[in-house]
Structures are given as structure tokens and as C-alpha cells.
Design a protein around this motif. Structure first.
Motif, mmCIF file in Angstrom:
data_model
loop_
_atom_site.group_PDB
_atom_site.id
_atom_site.type_symbol
_atom_site.label_atom_id
_atom_site.label_comp_id
_atom_site.label_asym_id
_atom_site.label_seq_id
_atom_site.Cartn_x
_atom_site.Cartn_y
_atom_site.Cartn_z
ATOM 1 N N GLU B 96 26.460 57.317 48.336
ATOM 2 C CA GLU B 96 25.994 56.013 47.861
ATOM 3 C C GLU B 96 26.514 55.740 46.444
ATOM 4 O O GLU B 96 26.935 54.622 46.138
ATOM 5 N N SER B 97 26.481 56.768 45.604
ATOM 6 C CA SER B 97 26.984 56.610 44.235
ATOM 7 C C SER B 97 28.466 56.264 44.252
ATOM 8 O O SER B 97 28.932 55.385 43.519
ATOM 9 N N LYS B 98 29.198 56.984 45.121
ATOM 10 C CA LYS B 98 30.647 56.742 45.192
ATOM 11 C C LYS B 98 30.926 55.316 45.675
ATOM 12 O O LYS B 98 31.830 54.639 45.170
ATOM 13 N N ALA B 99 30.123 54.886 46.667
ATOM 14 C CA ALA B 99 30.315 53.536 47.210
ATOM 15 C C ALA B 99 30.030 52.487 46.142
ATOM 16 O O ALA B 99 30.749 51.494 46.019
ATOM 17 N N ASN B 100 28.977 52.698 45.343
ATOM 18 C CA ASN B 100 28.651 51.753 44.275
ATOM 19 C C ASN B 100 29.738 51.728 43.207
ATOM 20 O O ASN B 100 30.075 50.673 42.664
ATOM 21 N N LEU B 101 30.274 52.906 42.910
ATOM 22 C CA LEU B 101 31.333 52.994 41.912
ATOM 23 C C LEU B 101 32.575 52.248 42.398
ATOM 24 O O LEU B 101 33.212 51.503 41.641
ATOM 25 N N LYS B 102 32.874 52.422 43.669
ATOM 26 C CA LYS B 102 34.036 51.712 44.242
ATOM 27 C C LYS B 102 33.804 50.192 44.191
ATOM 28 O O LYS B 102 34.702 49.419 43.823
ATOM 29 N N ALA B 103 32.556 49.790 44.559
ATOM 30 C CA ALA B 103 32.231 48.357 44.534
ATOM 31 C C ALA B 103 32.369 47.808 43.110
ATOM 32 O O ALA B 103 32.885 46.700 42.908
ATOM 33 N N ALA B 104 31.913 48.599 42.123
ATOM 34 C CA ALA B 104 32.018 48.158 40.718
ATOM 35 C C ALA B 104 33.481 48.019 40.318
ATOM 36 O O ALA B 104 33.878 47.050 39.664
ATOM 37 N N ARG B 105 34.297 48.984 40.731
ATOM 38 C CA ARG B 105 35.734 48.919 40.412
ATOM 39 C C ARG B 105 36.354 47.672 41.031
ATOM 40 O O ARG B 105 37.098 46.938 40.384
ATOM 41 N N ASP B 106 36.022 47.443 42.300
ATOM 42 C CA ASP B 106 36.584 46.277 42.987
ATOM 43 C C ASP B 106 36.121 44.986 42.333
ATOM 44 O O ASP B 106 36.877 44.020 42.231
ATOM 45 N N LEU B 107 34.860 44.975 41.896
ATOM 46 C CA LEU B 107 34.312 43.766 41.263
ATOM 47 C C LEU B 107 35.024 43.474 39.944
ATOM 48 O O LEU B 107 35.369 42.314 39.651
ATOM 49 N N ILE B 108 35.253 44.514 39.152
ATOM 50 C CA ILE B 108 35.970 44.315 37.878
ATOM 51 C C ILE B 108 37.383 43.803 38.163
ATOM 52 O O ILE B 108 37.888 42.888 37.505
ATOM 53 N N GLY B 109 38.006 44.398 39.196
ATOM 54 C CA GLY B 109 39.346 43.948 39.588
ATOM 55 C C GLY B 109 39.342 42.484 39.975
ATOM 56 O O GLY B 109 40.232 41.716 39.575
ATOM 57 N N GLU B 110 38.316 42.081 40.726
ATOM 58 C CA GLU B 110 38.209 40.681 41.164
ATOM 59 C C GLU B 110 37.997 39.763 39.952
ATOM 60 O O GLU B 110 38.586 38.680 39.861
ATOM 61 N N ALA B 111 37.138 40.205 39.025
ATOM 62 C CA ALA B 111 36.862 39.386 37.830
ATOM 63 C C ALA B 111 38.146 39.163 37.041
ATOM 64 O O ALA B 111 38.399 38.061 36.537
ATOM 65 N N ILE B 112 38.972 40.197 36.951
ATOM 66 C CA ILE B 112 40.232 40.044 36.215
ATOM 67 C C ILE B 112 41.196 39.169 37.013
ATOM 68 O O ILE B 112 41.909 38.336 36.456
ATOM 69 N N ARG B 113 41.168 39.318 38.342
ATOM 70 C CA ARG B 113 42.066 38.516 39.185
ATOM 71 C C ARG B 113 41.753 37.018 39.051
ATOM 72 O O ARG B 113 42.660 36.197 38.974
ATOM 73 N N ILE B 114 40.431 36.690 39.012
ATOM 74 C CA ILE B 114 40.087 35.272 38.935
ATOM 75 C C ILE B 114 40.421 34.662 37.572
ATOM 76 O O ILE B 114 40.437 33.452 37.422
ATOM 77 N N ALA B 115 40.714 35.535 36.592
ATOM 78 C CA ALA B 115 41.177 35.014 35.294
ATOM 79 C C ALA B 115 42.652 34.601 35.382
ATOM 80 O O ALA B 115 43.198 34.075 34.423
ATOM 81 N N LYS B 116 43.272 34.834 36.527
ATOM 82 C CA LYS B 116 44.655 34.443 36.819
ATOM 83 C C LYS B 116 45.672 34.930 35.777
ATOM 84 O O LYS B 116 46.406 34.124 35.168
ATOM 85 N N PRO B 117 45.718 36.237 35.550
ATOM 86 C CA PRO B 117 46.735 36.727 34.599
ATOM 87 C C PRO B 117 48.129 36.678 35.211
ATOM 88 O O PRO B 117 48.265 36.846 36.424
ATOM 89 N N ARG B 118 49.121 36.450 34.401
ATOM 90 C CA ARG B 118 50.509 36.526 34.874
ATOM 91 C C ARG B 118 50.936 37.990 34.848
ATOM 92 O O ARG B 118 50.506 38.754 33.997
ATOM 93 N N ALA B 119 51.828 38.347 35.766
ATOM 94 C CA ALA B 119 52.263 39.745 35.845
ATOM 95 C C ALA B 119 53.101 40.127 34.627
ATOM 96 O O ALA B 119 53.175 41.288 34.252
ATOM 97 N N ASP B 120 53.714 39.094 34.008
ATOM 98 C CA ASP B 120 54.602 39.413 32.885
ATOM 99 C C ASP B 120 53.927 39.214 31.525
ATOM 100 O O ASP B 120 54.586 39.100 30.506
ATOM 101 N N GLU B 121 52.582 39.175 31.530
ATOM 102 C CA GLU B 121 51.870 39.073 30.249
ATOM 103 C C GLU B 121 51.099 40.349 29.973
ATOM 104 O O GLU B 121 50.616 40.999 30.901
ATOM 105 N N LEU B 122 50.980 40.668 28.694
ATOM 106 C CA LEU B 122 50.083 41.765 28.315
ATOM 107 C C LEU B 122 48.658 41.271 28.518
ATOM 108 O O LEU B 122 48.347 40.133 28.179
ATOM 109 N N VAL B 123 47.807 42.105 29.094
ATOM 110 C CA VAL B 123 46.417 41.678 29.308
ATOM 111 C C VAL B 123 45.498 42.603 28.516
ATOM 112 O O VAL B 123 45.471 43.815 28.745
ATOM 113 N N TYR B 124 44.790 42.025 27.555
ATOM 114 C CA TYR B 124 43.853 42.774 26.728
ATOM 115 C C TYR B 124 42.446 42.252 27.021
ATOM 116 O O TYR B 124 42.197 41.050 26.941
ATOM 117 N N CYS B 125 41.560 43.188 27.341
ATOM 118 C CA CYS B 125 40.237 42.764 27.824
ATOM 119 C C CYS B 125 39.098 43.402 27.032
ATOM 120 O O CYS B 125 39.157 44.602 26.727
#
Lengths: 264, 357
Positions: B96-125
Motif C-alpha cells: 500500500e505504501s509503495k502504491a501511494n508513493l507511485k501515485a504521488a510520483r505520478d501526480l507530481i509528474g501530471e502537475a508538471i505536465r499540465i504546466a506545459k513545459p517545453r522540452a527545450d527549456e530548463l525547468v526549475y520548480c
């Protein structure tokens, strides 16, 4: 380490090109020098270490090398992901195009079936008309014959018999016209029309999907930031001094956290 | 590899287009991002994975987020990876802990994705996390974010709110989230352990109380946690009701109107007492000369601050029990934290970002 070497080998292989001895001979090459992949990998590693050694005196070169390798692997994986995504989109587009082709063919088949059916109906109609004309002619001949046999050829009796004949033919035609109107709703024609409509709808939907897939192929490149360079604190900010201290504290706390994470 | 303009020899994307700063408020209920390309988005902190191959074929996705996930929850294994402001993970790495950790990782990834970063830009968060999140949790958030950005920093959520408004001195920030309420005393320096308080009477506690109230007073009414949240977010209030709150809830499958005015008031009022106690503790332990100034600048932030009349109610209680006070609600409770984090990211010097890469 072994994983890194294998990945590096793969990368070298991807960047190389294949040819045959025959092709080389055709180009006039008689002798070739052979350099194994393992040797190339060893040379790259030696070059990287030599470069790091000469340029980074006093810095933990092993750590830098490891970090560089890790970054290389990450970038390679990221590139593979992008390639996979691109190929999935292209596959989706190809599938949609195949579906459209199939549907266009089906639509063409159904249309020609409908045309054949309509032509058959027209032929049947012509045949039927000629049969009916013949029947009317026979009836007229029969009336004329009966007048000749009876000898009663007064205007009124001729008019009466002809009127009967005409009314008989007209009422028959009227009934058939009614049946013909109903025949317009012929089941097979109706079915064909429904199928054509359905195929048309599917074609429109699939074309929309194709358009979406084509749009996706352009890849969402994201939205550009308003900054070209790292900004940092504005010196003219009224709280610049205080903010600088806060930034230093925040950075130190994060550096500590990162070091702890790497140490764990 | 294919585009020599954008990529280097080893498929490396050249990050020469610009610098994208992202400020993120990683919250129990919502995750919000503000970015230097003008994007401001929020997503419910909910992650769903298809239950089986049938649902995966139906949904055509490996993972769903936010409202999408909530709406299709019957076909999904649903995770809310944060609880009380931190990732749900025990010390023993069970499934369960591992599943939550994976979900958190995916959620952070999604949050960054919706910020629409360009692949050729440095991204500082910069990510705002609860003031007292554990080291283990902070490391997990950093690790999850590093997969998607070039450099990342964490900061305390209430600190980000205050920084975003340029209120750096003699301010008390009350950040009411879903899982926790964080209080932070700002006095011109980085807040220390003693300057911060965290307790778990927050949005989720209001939901629980409202559910209990409805269960006790509305016979036969059926509801879900999500319905309770929607009612609270739409009608939540403390103090005097401007008008009666009548909501339709199903009874035996038939929508039936219920007057929930008193229940909502009772549920939302649970926020006040702990906030007041927290304020009292942080004010009482502050330099006596500056206590009055601190009381005069109490900032309400976070999704919980959207409860109507909360600022007035806290101010009234401060006047009665702490001898005065001035409470201000921030203009954008949902984006207050992410806007502040974005400002921190902007102000952070380049060499600091470089060292954290």
C-alpha cells in the motif's frame, strides 16, 4: 556499470551504419581496419576520464563521472520514450487511415449494389408495360370483333363499351400506381440506404479521429516561458537584502536534504 | 536524433530555449501549479489506475488524474496519495505504501505536465509542502519531482504564501488545507521549527463532521465523501447565514430536499477553535514588543479559507480572547501557495539551482 556499457554499446550501434564487403569492394575499398565495439567503449571512457582529470583537478571525478553516466542514461531513456510515443501515434494514424479505406470500399460496393437494383427495377417496369399494352390491344380487338359479330354498331353502344374498357384500364392503373408507391419503400432499398447512412456517419467519425491523430503527431511542444535566462533576485526590490538571506537559508536546507537523500 | 536543430548527438535535448519556473502547491485535496509561461492549473490530488484489462481498454489510459479519476472511479483503483498533508507511506515498505508513493510520483509528474513545459527549456520548480512534513516525505517528493524537472526545491507552504505577497515580517499565516492547517510566524528570517505549527483539523475534518451531522439529522439521506466536499465548497460558512442552504440528497433513489444550514455551520465552525489556539501559542511565544503587530497581520490562505465568514469569525474570536486582531483572507486561496512558490523560484539565484541539479 555493466548496464551503462551495454547502453553505450547500443548507442554506438544505433549511430553506426551497416554495409557488406561486396558494397565496399564496389566502392573501391580493398582493405578495412576493424575496431571492436568494446574497444570503442573503452576509448570513450578513457577519453572522458582523461578530460575530467585534466579539467577538474581537486573535484571528485568519480562522482562527476557517475553523475554524467546517470544523466546520459536518463536522457537516453527519455529519448526512447519519445520515440515510442511517436510510433504509437503513427500507428494510430495508420490504423485510422486503413479503417477509412475499408469504409470507402464498402461504401462504393453498397452504392453499386443499389445502382444495379434500381436498374433491375427499371427493366422490370418496361417489360411489365409492354405486357399491359398488349392486354389493352387484345381487349379493344375483342370489342371490335363483338361489334362485327352482333351487327349492332350504334354510337351509343360503341361509346358505352369503350367507356367500360377505358374505366377498367384506368382503375387497374390506379391500383398499380398505389402498389408502386408502396414499392418505393422496398425493403432491400431501405436497408441499403440505412447501411449507406451508417457508413457515412462512421466515415465522418473516423475522419475526425484521423484529424485528431494528425494533430497529435505535431506533438504538444508546450508553452514558452517568458524568461530566456535565469532571473534571480531583483536588486531594486525593496526587500532585496532580506530576500537574499531567505534564499540562502532555503537553498542550504534543500542542499542538506539532497545530500542526505544521496547518502541514504 | 532526427532533428539536429533541437537535439544533440546522443539524443540529448538542448535546453537553450529559455527557463521555465514552476511553483507547485502539493496538497492533500488539490495540487495547483503556477508557471512562468502563464499557465495556472489545479488538479484534484486523486490518482486512479484501471482495475483490470477490461477497464484499461475502455478508458484507453494507464492512469487518470483529478476529476477524470473521480468520475470514473468505479472502473479504477483510486488513490489519494496524501493524507494530513503528507504522502501516505509507512516505514515498512508494504504494498500500500509503495502504491501511494507511485501515485504521488505520478501526480507530481501530471502537475508538471499540465504546466506545459517545453522540452527545450530548463525547468526549475519550487514545491510547497506542509510545514512539518517528515524528512522521509520531503525526500520522496524531491525524488518524484526530479524525474520531471532540471532542479527542484521544497519550501514550507505557509512561507510560500507569505513570500508571494511580500509579507515577510510580523505576519501570521494560517494555511487551511484539506489534511492539515499550518500556522507560520514570519519575522523576516527563515521560519524555524518553533515558528510553525501544524494540526489536522482542516478541510477533511469539516467533511467528517458534516457527514456525521447529516447522518444524524437527515434520515435516509444517501451521500458520498465527494458529495459532502462539493456541498461544503459551495455553501460552507460560519457566523450568520445569508440564506437557508437547501440541498437535494437521494432518499431511496429519490432526490429529496434537506435544509443543511445548521449542519454546515456546525461543521465549518470546527475550524475556529484550533486556529485560535494555534494563534494564541505563536503570539504568546513571540517577542512581547511585537505581539500586537503580529496580531494585526493574520493571513488566511488555502482552500479552507474559502469558508464564508471565516475571516470575520476568527477576527471576532481574537478580539474576544486575545484582546484584538486583524484577519485578512488572501485573494486567491487555491493559487496562493503556488504563486508564492513561483516567486521564490524566480528569485532564487542561478548558482543555487545549478548546485541542486
Amino acid at each position: 556499470m555493466a548496464g551503462f556499457k551495454e547502453t553505450l554499446k547500443d548507442a554506438v550501434r544505433q549511430m553506426s551504419f551497416r554495409t557488406s564487403l561486396d558494397k565496399l569492394k564496389k566502392k573501391g575499398v580493398q582493405n578495412v581496419n576493424v575496431l571492436g565495439v568494446d574497444r570503442i567503449i573503452a576509448l570513450i571512457e578513457a577519453a572522458v576520464h582523461r578530460s575530467l582529470k585534466s579539467r577538474m583537478v581537486g573535484i571528485d571525478r568519480d562522482a562527476v563521472a557517475e553523475s554524467t553516466k546517470a544523466e546520459f542514461l536518463r536522457l537516453l531513456r527519455s529519448n526512447e520514450d519519445l520515440q515510442r510515443e511517436k510510433s504509437q501515434i503513427e500507428q494510430a494514424r495508420e490504423r485510422a487511415e486503413e479503417e477509412i479505406d475499408l469504409m470507402r470500399r464498402e461504401l462504393g460496393e453498397k452504392r453499386s449494389l443499389l445502382r444495379v437494383k434500381l436498374e433491375q427495377d427499371a427493366m422490370e417496369l418496361v417489360t411489365r408495360y409492354s405486357g399491359e399494352n398488349q392486354a389493352i390491344a387484345m381487349k379493344v380487338a375483342e370489342i371490335c370483333r363483338s361489334f362485327a359479330e352482333s351487327g349492332d354498331a350504334s354510337v351509343s353502344s360503341v361509346e358505352e363499351r369503350l367507356m367500360e374498357l377505358v374505366m377498367d384500364v384506368v382503375s387497374g392503373e390506379r391500383e398499380e400506381a398505389e402498389v408502386a408507391r408502396k414499392a418505393l419503400q422496398d425493403r432491400e432499398v431501405g436497408n441499403l440506404q440505412r447501411r449507406i447512412k451508417k457508413l457515412n456517419d462512421t466515415l465522418v467519425t473516423t475522419e475526425q479521429r484521423l484529424q485528431q491523430a494528425s494533430t497529435m503527431k505535431q506533438f504538444d511542444r508546450g508553452i514558452s516561458s517568458i524568461y530566456r535566462e535565469v532571473q534571480g533576485l531583483d536588486g531594486s526590490d525593496s526587500h532585496a537584502g532580506k530576500k537574499r538571506e531567505l534564499m540562502v537559508d532555503l537553498f542550504k536546507a534543500n542542499l542538506k536534504l539532497q545530500k542526505r537523500g544521496k547518502g541514504a | 536524433m532526427t532533428d539536429s536543430k533541437d537535439t544533440g548527438e546522443a539524443g540529448e535535448v538542448k535546453k537553450d530555449h529559455g527557463v521555465l519556473y514552476i511553483g507547485m502547491d502539493f496538497g492533500t485535496s488539490r495540487t495547483s501549479v503556477s508557471a512562468s509561461n502563464g499557465v495556472r492549473e489545479t488538479v484534484y490530488s486523486t490518482v486512479g489506475y484501471p482495475k483490470d484489462i477490461v477497464s484499461m481498454k475502455l478508458l484507453k489510459k494507464d492512469v487518470l488524474f483529478g476529476k477524470d479519476a473521480i468520475e470514473r472511479r468505479l472502473s479504477l483503483k483510486l488513490y489519494r496519495p496524501l493524507e494530513k498533508g503528507v504522502i501516505k507511506m509507512g516505514d515498512d515498505a508494504d504494498a500500500e505504501s509503495k502504491a501511494n508513493l507511485k501515485a504521488a510520483r505520478d501526480l507530481i509528474g501530471e502537475a508538471i505536465r499540465i504546466a506545459k513545459p517545453r522540452a527545450d527549456e530548463l525547468v526549475y520548480c519550487v514545491i510547497g509542502a506542509p510545514a512539518k512534513a517528515s524528512i522521509h516525505n520531503r525526500e520522496a517528493i524531491i525524488e518524484a519531482a526530479r524525474e520531471h524537472v532540471d532542479s527542484v526545491m521544497l519550501c514550507s507552504e505557509p512561507f510560500a504564501v507569505a513570500y508571494g505577497l511580500d509579507w515577510l515580517e510580523d505576519v501570521l499565516v494560517v494555511d487551511i488545507g484539506a489534511g492539515t492547517t499550518d500556522l507560520c510566524r514570519m519575522h523576516g528570517t527563515m521560519p524555524e521549527e518553533t515558528d510553525q505549527l501544524m494540526f489536522d483539523t482542516a478541510g477533511d475534518a469539516v467533511d467528517a463532521e458534516l457527514a456525521k451531522q447529516i447522518q444524524d439529522t437527515c434520515p435516509g439521506a444517501q451521500f458520498t465523501v465527494q458529495m459532502i466536499k462539493d456541498i461544503k465548497e459551495r455553501y460552507g460558512f460560519v457566523g450568520e447565514a445569508a440564506e437557508r442552504v437547501v440541498v437535494d440528497l437521494p432518499v431511496d433513489g429519490k432526490p429529496t430536499p434537506f435544509d443543511l444550514t445548521d449542519q454546515l455551520k456546525t461543521a465549518c465552525t470546527v475550524l475556529i477553535e484550533p486556529i485560535l489556539e494555534g494563534l494564541r501559542r505563536l503570539i504568546a511565544t513571540f517577542d512581547p514588543e511585537f505581539q500586537a503587530k503580529l496580531k494585526g497581520r493574520v493571513l488566511l490562505a488555502g482552500g479552507g479559507s474559502m469558508v464564508k465568514g471565516l475571516d470575520t469569525a476568527v477576527e471576532k474570536a481574537m478580539n474576544e480572547r486575545l484582546g484584538g486582531g486583524k484577519v485578512i483572507r488572501i485573494e486567491e486561496p487555491v493559487y496562493g501557495g503556488s504563486n508564492g512558490a513561483l516567486k521564490i523560484a524566480h528569485d532564487m539565484p542561478e548558482d543555487f539551482w545549478e548546485q541542486l541539479k
